[in-house]
Design an enzyme around this catalytic site. Structure first.
Site, mmCIF file in Angstrom:
data_model
loop_
_atom_site.group_PDB
_atom_site.id
_atom_site.type_symbol
_atom_site.label_atom_id
_atom_site.label_comp_id
_atom_site.label_asym_id
_atom_site.label_seq_id
_atom_site.Cartn_x
_atom_site.Cartn_y
_atom_site.Cartn_z
ATOM 1 N N GLY A 50 0.805 -1.212 0.000
ATOM 2 C CA GLY A 50 0.000 0.000 0.000
ATOM 3 C C GLY A 50 0.837 1.260 0.000
ATOM 4 C CB CYS A 51 4.196 2.118 1.007
ATOM 5 S SG CYS A 51 3.703 2.344 2.707
ATOM 6 C CD GLN A 52 3.461 6.713 -5.682
ATOM 7 O OE1 GLN A 52 3.409 7.666 -4.909
ATOM 8 N NE2 GLN A 52 3.063 6.780 -6.930
ATOM 9 C CB SER A 53 8.349 4.959 -1.104
ATOM 10 O OG SER A 53 7.682 6.154 -1.235
#
Length: 140
Positions: A50-53
């Protein structure tokens, strides 16, 4: 220190700075001071979905029944955000983590100054930290 005491410290620190570019600087500094996560935890199993990074998070239960978090990110602002969460939730009991109202996120204006993707990432980080607390609570 309790979660609320740590949150109060963070709110005090951020309240001394009005400009959001300076606040971002504080967040980046926090990220830079985050101890590096051990290489053995830089694995897909420790990545937060769920984290782009890329954000790695590990949690271990101490003999005293407190959760010790370590984390890292490949993005400088995100590393600062996870370091804030670690600062607040590290070395707390599973119950304290699960029952915590993390009001500091709104109190310092962080939620309103993050892009939608970073806000989603913040929620994903928090969710994963709470999932670890839930898992450790179930084992106690």
């Amino acid at each position: 220190m309790t979660i609320n005491e740590i949150q109060a410290e963070i709110v005090d620190e951020f309240s001394e700075v009005d400009d959001w570019m300076d606040r971002y600087g504080m967040i980046i500094d926090l990220g830079n001071s985050l101890p590096p996560i051990e290489e053995k935890y830089r694995t897909p199993d420790h990545l937060i979905e769920g984290c782009q990074s890329r954000v790695w998070l590990n949690a271990e239960l101490s003999p005293e029944g407190r959760i010790r978090y370590t984390a890292d990110s490949d993005a400088i602002i995100v590393k600062g955000i996870i370091s804030l969460l670690v600062k607040v939730l590290d070395d707390q009991t599973p119950d304290d983590i699960l029952n915590a109202d993390l009001h500091f996120i709104n109190d310092i204006g962080l939620s309103e100054h993050l892009s939608p993707t970073r806000s989603n990432g913040l929620l994903a980080m928090l969710k994963q930290m709470r999932l670890y607390a839930l898992a450790f609570k179930a084992k106690q």
